[in-house]
Structure formats: structure tokens, C-alpha cells
Motif scaffolding. Structure first.
Motif, PDB file in Angstrom:
ATOM      1  N   VAL A 685       0.842  -1.200   0.000  1.00 53.06           N
ATOM      2  CA  VAL A 685       0.000   0.000   0.000  1.00 53.06           C
ATOM      3  C   VAL A 685       0.874   1.246   0.000  1.00 53.06           C
ATOM      4  CG1 VAL A 685      -1.909  -1.161   1.180  1.00 53.06           C
ATOM      5  CG2 VAL A 685      -0.200   0.089   2.514  1.00 53.06           C
ATOM      6  N   SER A 686       0.270   2.353  -0.470  1.00 55.90           N
ATOM      7  CA  SER A 686       0.986   3.625  -0.514  1.00 55.90           C
ATOM      8  C   SER A 686      -0.021   4.763  -0.453  1.00 55.90           C
ATOM      9  CB  SER A 686       1.815   3.723  -1.798  1.00 55.90           C
ATOM     10  OG  SER A 686       2.365   5.009  -1.963  1.00 55.90           O
ATOM     11  N   ASP A 687       0.403   5.890   0.126  1.00 56.76           N
ATOM     12  CA  ASP A 687      -0.443   7.084   0.148  1.00 56.76           C
ATOM     13  C   ASP A 687      -0.169   7.992  -1.032  1.00 56.76           C
ATOM     14  OD1 ASP A 687      -1.692   6.327   2.504  1.00 56.76           O
ATOM     15  OD2 ASP A 687      -0.161   7.294   3.762  1.00 56.76           O
ATOM     16  N   ASP A 688       1.043   7.869  -1.602  1.00 52.86           N
ATOM     17  CA  ASP A 688       1.437   8.812  -2.648  1.00 52.86           C
ATOM     18  C   ASP A 688       1.912   8.141  -3.933  1.00 52.86           C
ATOM     19  OD1 ASP A 688       3.787   7.680  -1.856  1.00 52.86           O
ATOM     20  OD2 ASP A 688       4.671   9.526  -1.065  1.00 52.86           O
ATOM     21  N   GLN A 689       1.828   6.805  -4.006  1.00 52.23           N
ATOM     22  CA  GLN A 689       2.235   6.009  -5.170  1.00 52.23           C
ATOM     23  C   GLN A 689       3.751   6.034  -5.394  1.00 52.23           C
ATOM     24  OE1 GLN A 689       0.000   6.899  -8.738  1.00 52.23           O
ATOM     25  NE2 GLN A 689       0.131   4.813  -9.497  1.00 52.23           N
ATOM     26  N   ASN A 690       4.474   6.459  -4.390  1.00 55.59           N
ATOM     27  CA  ASN A 690       5.933   6.448  -4.467  1.00 55.59           C
ATOM     28  C   ASN A 690       6.523   5.424  -3.509  1.00 55.59           C
ATOM     29  OD1 ASN A 690       6.236   8.501  -6.446  1.00 55.59           O
ATOM     30  ND2 ASN A 690       5.796  10.046  -4.880  1.00 55.59           N
ATOM     31  N   ASP A 691       6.208   5.570  -2.241  1.00 58.33           N
ATOM     32  CA  ASP A 691       6.736   4.661  -1.222  1.00 58.33           C
ATOM     33  C   ASP A 691       5.672   3.617  -0.884  1.00 58.33           C
ATOM     34  OD1 ASP A 691       9.150   6.076  -1.009  1.00 58.33           O
ATOM     35  OD2 ASP A 691       8.180   7.563   0.287  1.00 58.33           O
ATOM     36  N   TYR A 692       5.973   2.351  -1.212  1.00 56.29           N
ATOM     37  CA  TYR A 692       5.024   1.270  -0.932  1.00 56.29           C
ATOM     38  C   TYR A 692       5.480   0.453   0.270  1.00 56.29           C
ATOM     39  CZ  TYR A 692       2.171   1.898  -5.099  1.00 56.29           C
ATOM     40  OH  TYR A 692       1.304   2.410  -6.034  1.00 56.29           O
ATOM     41  N   GLN A 693       4.510   0.133   1.090  1.00 58.47           N
ATOM     42  CA  GLN A 693       4.756  -0.668   2.291  1.00 58.47           C
ATOM     43  C   GLN A 693       4.078  -2.024   2.126  1.00 58.47           C
ATOM     44  OE1 GLN A 693       2.839   0.975   5.736  1.00 58.47           O
ATOM     45  NE2 GLN A 693       3.178  -0.853   6.986  1.00 58.47           N
ATOM     46  N   LYS A 694       4.856  -3.094   2.366  1.00 62.11           N
ATOM     47  CA  LYS A 694       4.282  -4.441   2.268  1.00 62.11           C
ATOM     48  C   LYS A 694       3.430  -4.701   3.504  1.00 62.11           C
ATOM     49  CE  LYS A 694       5.645  -9.235   1.337  1.00 62.11           C
ATOM     50  NZ  LYS A 694       6.821 -10.123   1.089  1.00 62.11           N
ATOM     51  N   VAL A 695       2.147  -5.036   3.290  1.00 66.25           N
ATOM     52  CA  VAL A 695       1.249  -5.260   4.423  1.00 66.25           C
ATOM     53  C   VAL A 695       0.787  -6.709   4.529  1.00 66.25           C
ATOM     54  CG1 VAL A 695       0.416  -2.877   4.484  1.00 66.25           C
ATOM     55  CG2 VAL A 695      -0.754  -4.557   3.027  1.00 66.25           C
TER      56      VAL A 695
END
Length: 757
Positions: A685-695
Motif C-alpha cells: 500500500v501507498s499514500d502517494d504512489q511512491n513509497d510502498y509498504q508491504k502489508v
């Protein structure tokens, strides 16, 4: 003379006018649609005193017409040579083109003209449909008609399951009704050799029978019924069928499979294989590594002897040699085959197959015959005079036409009648898979736009195929073939500008009377309800379009209940924007159409593909991954996305920060097709489409040989999180394992809906 009052005179005039008007209101509904139909203000009455007056060369056609009238109206017009009126006249007209006919119905006679008996017969088949629809009072019309393509074929496989001669004749009757002029008889297979060859009696004594047959789908079943199965057609029976077909305007083309699909022959004569056996007639279906040995001269002597006998039985211009699905495994290991490659200065085993096919073609050409083969005969170099049947899509046909070879288009996605004809397969008899509706057959255009006008001339026709792995009875063959053969006939015969789906549906309703007279077990899906559900991104909804040939109203529900007399009546496309189950029917209290629709947080949100997929399965030109429509076991229904080039990944934009806690991904397994389950699913997931966090991540069970075909939803749960962008990665299985028929090829992974909750 009886005195007629003015009132009575006016009444009689009115009744006379009303009768004529009633009759001239009748329309002529023929399949395939003729080139032109002109109506006149009158009608012809067919009575027991009507006669058939035919040219001397048209006696057999006249006898067929007698039988058609008898089966429809209960009386048989006499064959007479008088010039009286009240007759049906059959006449040779040498000025007409090949297969062109003229049919004229006036108030005192019916005239059918054609260049030869076959042309006249096509006119008789049109008249037969007119009589079936209108009974004894026929509207006066003039029909001018000729076919679009000179080759119009239907195939029947009798290797997997064979059928009595009486049914083969019935099958031919169906072809003739629809003006199909070629019967492609698939006579040899891994599962059985079905034609008597007197020089090689073991072909039928041993190769004609197998010890048992696989139960269920061969890709997922290891069970066998243990019942000896088989049989064959004697040469006398073959002659009988060929003659019967000729009398009905049909040329019969035999297929003798080579160099692959040869297990039945190898079980009979093991010396013809690379290893020398022992071999066994196949009990399951698919593609087998044991094929004819291309390095053994005895193989070619054997095949020439077989073809010599075959050619004495079939006067057709063509002989079909198969040429498809020939694994090279045994050739790579065989010293004789490797020596052949060196001696003939061939590059590899593909060129060895081309050598094999070209050698057989030279033999056939020396006997005045032409060779047809499936599009695999293109591999390694095409035989000089071969005609290509393009079945693996249209690419083979396009390549052959560009090389100025004759082509018959028979692509699996459009004209394979062993595919399911409805997406609701839970109520359908077991079939090989795939999905080809009547409309998909009808919409197929055999002339590829990528060919020039000159190159399109090499497309000589189109053919429908009936492979019988899962068709054990004549009734099942009829069910899978009819009415799709009607759609095929219109592709093959009717000018492209004359085709119209809505009009065809109306005519299809009328030809049912002939189907009933012929006692055909035809499929009735289109006579009930067919439906198409498409995503409309502008509405952010699904739109369901329903249709039927029936004159009864379509009843539907959106709450999952079975439609009844009080249900809503369909009048226009239905817009659906919430989770629901659509059911529709023309017969109250019986659901013939069912579509499950699932709206979720990602439904109709922007979706970006980050990896390549196979556009082959984008039925409506859009990615069906978050349109709310679930896929069925039909892999080519348009609801699935297939990929085999690395891992799949996409990003869904929820358009605003949204609370989410799980993602479900629907997957499909079709073992035979090389469609395997994925290795794992990862969610970021990401809030800004740059930094993605694996959830979340789910490692999935490995697909093994015992894995059953089916649909599985894999759910990845994680702690509730608020985010806007979701990246989904689906890991590909990789190379197909050694136990798979296509070992070493890249596996496909199919996914449908990505459900976000």
C-alpha cells in the motif's frame, strides 16, 4: 347461376383480398440467408395432386424433395414428366455459376434451377425450409442465391468415440440442410483406428479397440472405466457413407493422422515407432510422445499402402493428413531419425517433420490428390501444394495466405463445437472446456483485415470442428453441434453485407421446425435466454443485455430468486451497481441465465497494469480485474486475465484514503491448458504512489499432478490500514513440470476479480 347480391359480392371480394394479403404477409426465413429475395402478391398451394417434374439428371434430387415434402406435409408428390401446372420443376441451367441456384415460386408452379445436381439441391433445401415454415401455402418469391466461400466444412472425430453409420448419415443430413458442402471425417487417432485397411488387418483388430476410457477430464483424472471400447467402419460402410453424402451435395474428405496421434497404429504395428514398443491404444486423451518413426523407410511404405486404399474409397480432391501436435521427443533420441536429419541435411526435428509431410504430399500429388493439414505443417517449411487448416487462431492461416497457399479458417476460439456454449456449465454435460456461444460463431469473420484483397483470395472457406473426447453418444454430438452449425453456415454461405444477428435469431426460431422433424437433440440456450454483462466505466456499473429467439417475454430478478410470472419483464439493458445475482428466463420458475456480481471497494476504480498479460483473453478490450464480474470455469469468457511472462503486478487507485483489511484474488486452474495456480500473492500500500509498504503476503500450495481443475479465491488479510493505492503482485508458477504434456513451457496464471474489503 346463383344470384349474388351486392353485399355478398363485396364480402367475397374482401375475403379473397384478405386471403391473398394474409399469404403475402408471410416471410421467407431461410438459413443461411440467401443473396436476394423478391416477393410477389400471390401464393402457391402445394397439394397431394402436385407433381415433381425433373430433368433426367436430377432424379435423385427429386426423390430427396419427395421425402422432404412427405416428412413435413404428410403426402408425397408424384414424379411425372408432364408439362402440367401445379408442379415443382427441377432444371439444369448451365449458364449459372458453381453452386448458384434460382428458386421461383409463382401461383401455378415452383421452379428450381442450378448448374448441376448440387446447385439444385441447395435450392431444394431452401424450399424445404419455406415449406416447413408455411406448410402448404407458399408465398410467391424469386430467390437468387450463391455461396460466399467454395469450401464450407464440418468435421467429425470418430477416433475418440465412434458412431453408427445411421448417425453418420444423419450428421450428413444436418450438413446438407445448412448447405455445408464438405464432410471432414477424422478416422484415425491415438484412441482408435476406425477404417478397415485390408493390407493391414491389425489396424482394426488391435488398433480399433482400447482397454478402457478415462473418467472425467483427462488432465485431472486418473480413473478409467475398464470397459473395452472400439469398433471400425468396413470399406463397404465407408463407400455407403461417401455415396450418401454425394447424393446430398457433400464431398467427404478423410483424415489419416500423421506423423503424430499414431498410438493406435503403433499398437498394431510396433515396428513403425522409434522405440519398437510395446505400445497401447490410448485410454486417455491429449498429446503423446510416441509417433511414427521418420527415419524408418517402412513407415513410409506403410503410409503409402494405407493411403492407396483410402484413395480408392474417397473420390474427394483432398486427403487430410493431420500434421498437428507431433512431439519431437522420440525423434531426438532415435538414431534412425537423427541419421535422416543428417542425410537430408535438415536443420532440426522441425525440418524433419516438414520432410515427413512433404514426402507424403509428393505421393498424394502423384496420385492426383491434394493434401490438407492442420497449421503445424507450416513448421519447418510448408509443403509446396498444401492447403492449410488454421486452428491455433488465425496466424497460421494468415502466414499461409501470404505465401499464396490455400487456407481454410477453423480457429478454436470461434468454430470448435466441443467448447461449452454457455457460461453456466453447472447444468451442462462435461466438455473439454472453452466457451463459444452461437453469437460468437456468428460474429466470426474469416477474412483477416491484415491480408490484402489479393491475399484474401487464398482463404477458400471456413470449417466447424467436433472433437468427441467427451461426446459418447449421437445425442451429445447433436446437442453440441446444433444450432451452432446454423451460425457457421451463415458465415460460410452468406455475403458479409447480408449478415444480421437480429434477423438471424428470428430465422433460427423458424428452422426449429425442421430440427424437430429431424428429431435433433439441439441445444436450446438461445431459444431461452442468452446474456452479455459488460463493464461500463463511464457509469461505473455493469450493464446486462439479454436476448432470446423466443416470442415470450424475458423475466428476470436481481435478488437471486428464480424468476416467476410476477417477476420484472426485460425491456432494455439493466444497469447494475451493487452486489447482486441476476437470473433470467422465458420459462417461469426455471433459471436459465445466472450472473453473480460483486461490488467492493476497488470496483471500477482506476487500475494500472505494471506487467504484460495476454490480451487474447480481454474479450471486450478492457482489463476485467475490478469490474465486479466473477469468472466461471470458462477461461476465455472475458472475465479472466492470463499471464505467462514473469510475475503479474498492478496498482489500484481507490481515489481517496480508504480503510482496508484484506484483498482476495480469484484464480483458475486448468491443468491440460497449462494454467497453474500462482506461487504467492503480495500486497503493498501507498499514500502517494511512491513509497510502498508491504502489508501482507500469502504463500500458496504448489500445483501438483493431482491438483484438480477449478476456481480458488486466495485471501490476504492484514491489520486495518487507511491508504489510497494498493499494489498487487501475483507470482507466476514458472516452467511446467516434467510430468506435464507441455513440460518446459512457461505456465499460465489466470486471475479474475481483485476484491478489496
Amino acid at each position: 347461376m346463383r344470384h349474388i347480391t351486392p353485399f355478398l359480392w363485396m364480402s367475397m371480394l374482401f375475403l379473397s383480398f384478405a386471403c391473398t394479403k394474409k399469404q403475402t404477409d408471410k416471410k421467407v426465413n431461410i438459413i443461411p440467408e440467401p443473396l436476394s429475395i423478391q416477393y410477389q402478391e400471390d401464393f402457391f398451394t402445394l397439394t397431394p395432386t402436385s407433381v415433381i417434374y425433373a430433368d433426367a439428371k436430377l432424379k435423385s434430387e427429386a426423390i430427396l424433395l419427395q421425402g422432404f415434402v412427405q416428412s413435413t406435409l404428410g403426402f408425397s408428390p408424384k414424379l411425372e414428366s408432364s408439362e402440367k401446372t401445379d408442379k415443382i420443376e427441377l432444371k439444369i441451367n448451365k449458364d449459372l455459376k458453381e453452386e448458384e441456384y434460382l428458386l421461383s415460386i409463382s401461383n401455378d408452379k415452383i421452379l428450381i434451377e442450378g448448374k448441376d445436381g448440387r446447385s439444385v439441391l441447395w435450392g431444394i433445401q431452401s424450399l424445404r425450409q419455406i415449406i416447413s415454415e408455411n406448410e402448404d401455402q407458399l408465398p410467391c418469391v424469386t430467390i437468387k442465391d450463391q455461396p460466399r466461400f467454395r469450401y464450407r466444412g464440418m468435421h467429425l472425430d470418430v477416433g475418440r468415440h465412434m458412431f453408427p453409420v445411421a448417425f453418420i448419415k444423419k450428421y450428413i443430413d444436418v450438413l446438407s440442410l445448412h448447405k455445408i458442402n464438405t464432410f471432414h471425417w477424422h478416422l484415425t487417432e491415438d484412441q482408435g483406428w476406425r477404417i478397415e485397411i485390408k493390407k493391414y488387418p491389425k489396424l482394426t483388430e488391435i488398433g480399433g479397440f482400447r482397454k478402457g476410457t478415462v473418467v472425467g477430464h483427462h488432465g485431472s483424472s486418473k480413473q478409467f472405466d475398464g470397459q473395452r471400447y472400439g469398433g471400425f467402419y468396413t470399406q463397404e460402410e465407408v463407400k455407403e457413407v461417401v455415396k450418401y453424402a454425394q447424393e446430398r451435395g457433400i464431398e467427404t474428405i478423410p483424415e489419416i493422422e500423421l506423423p503424430g496421434h499414431a498410438l493406435a497404429a503403433l499398437a498394431s504395428y510396433p515396428q513403425l515407432g522409434c522405440s519398437g514398443g510395446p505400445y497401447e491404444v490410448a485410454q486417455t486423451f491429449g498429446v503423446f510422445e510416441d509417433v511414427y518413426c521418420a527415419g524408418n523407410e517402412e513407415t513410409f511404405h506403410f503410409l503409402e499402402d494405407v493411403l492407396e486404399e483410402v484413395m480408392t474409397l474417397f473420390p474427394s480432391n483432398y486427403i487430410h493428413i493431420g500434421g498437428d501436435e507431433c512431439p519431437k521427443t522420440q525423434w531426438k533420441k532415435c538414431p534412425k531419425c537423427q541419421k535422416r536429419i543428417r542425410d537430408e541435411k535438415l536443420k532440426d526435428e522441425h525440418e524433419l517433420q516438414s520432410y515427413f509431410v512433404q514426402r507424403i504430399e509428393k505421393y498424394l500429388n502423384s496420385k492426383g490428390k491434394r493434401m490438407i493439414g492442420w497449421d503445424e505443417i507450416l513448421e519447418g517449411g510448408l509443403a509446396p501444394n498444401a492447403t492449410v487448416m488454421s486452428w491455433r487462431g488465425t496466424e497460421g492461416g494468415i502466414a499461409a495466405a501470404k505465401a499464396h497457399h490455400e487456407v481454410i479458417m477453423t480457429p478454436g476460439d470461434h468454430v470448435y463445437f466441443d467448447h461449452y456454449q454457455t457460461e453456466d456449465i453447472s447444468n451442462e454435460p462435461l466438455q473439454v472446456g472453452g466457451y463459444t456461444s452461437v453469437k460468437e460463431v456468428y460474429d466470426y469473420e474469416p477474412l483477416p483485415s491484415s491480408l490484402s484483397k489479393e491475399e484474401q483470395k487464398y482463404i477458400i472457406g471456413v470449417q466447424g470442428n467436433v472433437w468427441t473426447e467427451y461426446m459418447k453418444t449421437p445425442e451429445k454430438v447433436e446437442y453440441m453441434m446444433v444450432p451452432r452449425v446454423a451460425a457457421l453456415s451463415e458465415i460460410a454461405w452468406t455475403a458479409a453485407d447480408n449478415k444480421d444477428w437480429k434477423n438471424f435469431k428470428s430465422r433460427l426460431n423458424d428452422i426449429r421446425k425442421v430440427y424437430d422433424q429431424m428429431d435433433l437433440n439441439y441445444a436450446k440456450h438461445l431459444y431461452n435466454v442468452l446474456g452479455e454483462v459488460k463493464a461500463d466505466t463511464s457509469l461505473k456499473a455493469l450493464v446486462a443485455t439479454l436476448e432470446t429467439t423466443s416470442d415470450q417475454p424475458i423475466l428476470y430478478t436481481l435478488d437471486g430468486s428464480v424468476p416467476n410470472e410476477n417477476s420484472q419483464v426485460y425491456s432494455k439493458p439493466i444497469v447494475i451497481n451493487q452486489t447482486t445475482t441476476l437470473k433470467a428466463t422465458v420459462t417461469p420458475n426455471t433459471a436459465y441465465l445466472k450472473r453473480e456480481i460483486n461490488f467492493h471497494k476497488a470496483a471500477f476504480k482506476p487500475l494500472e497494469l505494471l506487467s504484460s498479460t495476454s490480451n487474447t483473453y480481454f474479450k471486450y478490450g478492457k482489463t476485467p480485474l475490478n469490474d465486479g464480474l466473477r469468472g466461471s470455469l470458462i477461461y476465455n469468457s472475458g472475465a479472466w486475465v492470463g499471464f505467462n511472462q514473469g510475475d503479474f503486478s498492478c496498482v489500484i487507485d481507490l481515489e481517496k484514503n480508504t480503510e482496508i483489511a484484506k484483498v482476495r484474488v480469484g484464480t483458475l486452474i486448468k491443468m491440460k491448458k497449462g494454467v497453474f495456480g500462482p506461487k504467492a500473492i503480495e500486497i503493498y500500500v501507498s499514500d502517494d504512489q511512491n513509497d510502498y509498504q508491504k502489508v501482507g503476503e500469502k504463500v500458496l500450495p504448489m500445483t501438483i499432478q493431482e491438483t484438480a481443475d477449478g476456481i480458488t479465491d486466495y485471501e490476504v488479510k492484514f491489520d486495518k490500514i487507511v491508504s489510497r493505492y494498493i499494489k498487487v503482485i501475483v507470482k507466476n508458477y514458472g516452467k511446467l513440470p516434467k510430468w506435464h504434456n507441455d513440460s518446459g513451457k512457461q505456465a499460465y496464471v489466470f486471475i479474475d476479480e481483485i476484491i478489496v474489503e
